[in-house]
Enzyme design. Structure first.
Site, PDB file in Angstrom:
ATOM      1  CG  ASP A 264     102.364  34.660  92.111  1.00 33.16           C
ATOM      2  OD1 ASP A 264     102.511  33.907  91.029  1.00 33.16           O
ATOM      3  OD2 ASP A 264     100.966  34.151  93.056  1.00 33.16           O
ATOM      4  CG  HIS A 287     106.111  31.946  92.222  1.00 41.25           C
ATOM      5  ND1 HIS A 287     104.695  31.308  92.425  1.00 41.25           N
ATOM      6  CD2 HIS A 287     106.546  31.818  92.682  1.00 41.25           C
ATOM      7  CE1 HIS A 287     104.746  31.290  94.251  1.00 41.25           C
ATOM      8  NE2 HIS A 287     105.886  31.487  94.222  1.00 41.25           N
TER       9      HIS A 287
END
Length: 442
Positions: A264, A287
């Site tokens: 993430d 991310h």
């Protein structure tokens, strides 16, 4: 020996003096023994750094610090027995000491640790020195509903340092396998954050390895004056919600020299963050560096004065990102992303005011978190998609004062020229900007 009559009269006096000296010497010896015994009793489970400890050699520590070794408080260090109580006892002893103290987790061992909250205020500064490995329980059944959101938590501590060359291993695999983001047929449930700092001030976190967290690796919440240095954070790129460093409602935070590889956001910067400086970060997979998401569930968000400087991103889904939910309120302003190198990044530069991470579509709403005074400077590298710059802003609350300076982004391989799109964004450029910003606009 022959003594005169005049000398003999002094002999009784000399004997009396010698006797008094002997009495005083004996009293001094007894008192010294008593004081040493008392000191030894008080510090039964603590030792001074001057005695030397293999786990602490080469450390920059003060000679008057007391060391509270978790092994002396009952820790097994075999990775099988629960060492949570031993850690809690060592912390309690150190926290109640009027001298600066160290809670030592020795190297070469694994310490199984269930949910634990280490609270302040403490009487003096305190350091948790992690040289071994703290390991989370491998079964979900070891967690209760009350404790499921946190694994290791520090609450209300001033003058705290968490350091060492050891590791914090969340044993996250079982959590990832049962996540609704891995399997959409599963019900979404909460999972623990590995390391949480809540309401701490004058905080330093240094040199640790955080591995395979159940969910977020480290969260800084409601803290002031924070330094995060030299962390290595690692989890598979497919692991859901495993943000590296999460910051919310915190002020005066410096993050420097960290390597983050997760499933993430490498860093997620959320509501209440003010005066954050991020420098020398390596990110990927993950991310990217994200401000947000902000304004979820129609909430009000405030983010102000954030600088992200000297970052390298490899194979991330985003690079420099700001994301706000539809229907939110508040602001994200005075933000700088600069000196960034991107390699095969899907969305190198992106502002998304229409973010909606929901199983059902978000209804169109008129309010939005205001995004203003944002600069992207000296950003270079390759995009995994043709759309290298995307400014997708709100119709009713458009982005204001977006600055692009010295940007050069090309499509990875032979993908042709990179493109940019712009919607409801007021921007300007300086220097060379490739692709031409907002070539298509509405």
């Amino acid at each position: 020996m022959h003594c005169s009559s005049s000398e003999l009269q002094y002999i009784p006096a000399l004997e009396k003096m010698a006797y008094n000296v002997l009495l005083l010497s004996s009293a001094y010896v007894v008192m010294s023994f008593f004081l040493c015994s008392v000191h030894a009793k008080v510090n039964l489970n603590a030792s001074s750094l001057t005695s030397g400890d293999d786990n602490l050699r080469g450390r920059s520590v003060k000679s008057n610090q007391l060391v509270f070794d978790v092994r002396k408080h009952g820790a097994y260090g075999d990775g099988l027995h629960d060492d949570s109580k031993a850690l809690a006892k060592a912390w309690s002893a150190a926290c109640s000491s009027s001298q600066p103290s160290i809670v030592l987790v020795p190297k070469g061992m694994k310490y199984l640790t269930k949910h634990i909250t280490l609270s302040g205020p403490c009487k003096s500064s305190i350091t948790l020195m992690i040289e071994g490995t703290l390991v989370a329980p491998p079964r979900k059944s070891d967690w209760s509903k009350k404790t499921i959101q946190h694994w290791i938590m520090f609450n209300g501590v001033r003058g705290l340092t968490v350091a060492g060359h050891g590791a914090i291993n969340g044993n996250g695999k079982i959590w990832w396998q049962n996540s609704c983001k891995t399997n959409s047929k599963l019900t979404c449930t909460k999972a623990p954050t590995a390391l949480t700092f809540s309401s701490c001030s004058n905080l330093k976190v240094e040199n640790l390895k955080l591995v395979n967290s159940q969910q977020i690796h480290m969260s800084v919440e409601d803290c002031t004056d924070v330094r995060i240095l030299g962390l290595t954070i690692t989890a598979p790129g497919t692991s859901p919600n495993t943000d590296g460093i999460h910051i919310t409602r915190s002020k005066k935070v410096h993050v420097t020299g960290c390597t983050i590889k997760t499933g993430d956001d490498c860093m997620s910067i959320e509501d209440g963050t003010e005066n954050l400086h991020v420098k020398k970060i390596v990110c990927g997979p993950g991310h990217g560096i994200s401000i947000g998401s902000l304004g979820d569930h129609n909430s009000k968000a405030r983010v102000n004065n954030v600088t992200v400087d000297n970052v390298r991103l490899y194979g991330t889904t985003n690079g420099a990102r700001i994301k706000t939910w539809q229907g939110g309120r508040g602001y994200a302003k005075n933000i700088v992303f600069q000196n960034m190198i991107m390699e095969n990044v899907w969305n190198p530069i992106i502002i998304d005011q229409n973010y909606c991470d929901s199983a059902t579509p978000c209804k169109k709403q008129t309010s939005a978190v205001q995004v203003s005074n944002v600069s992207f400077k000296n950003i270079r590298g390759t995009s995994a998609s043709k759309e290298a710059i995307k400014l997708d802003c709100s119709r009713n609350v458009p982005c204001q004062d977006i600055n692009l300076k010295d940007v050069k982004l090309t499509v990875k391989g032979d993908g042709g020229d990179a493109k940019s799109t712009c919607r409801n964004a007021k921007w300007k450029k300086s220097g060379t900007v490739i692709p031409q910003p907002c070539a298509s606009s509405n």
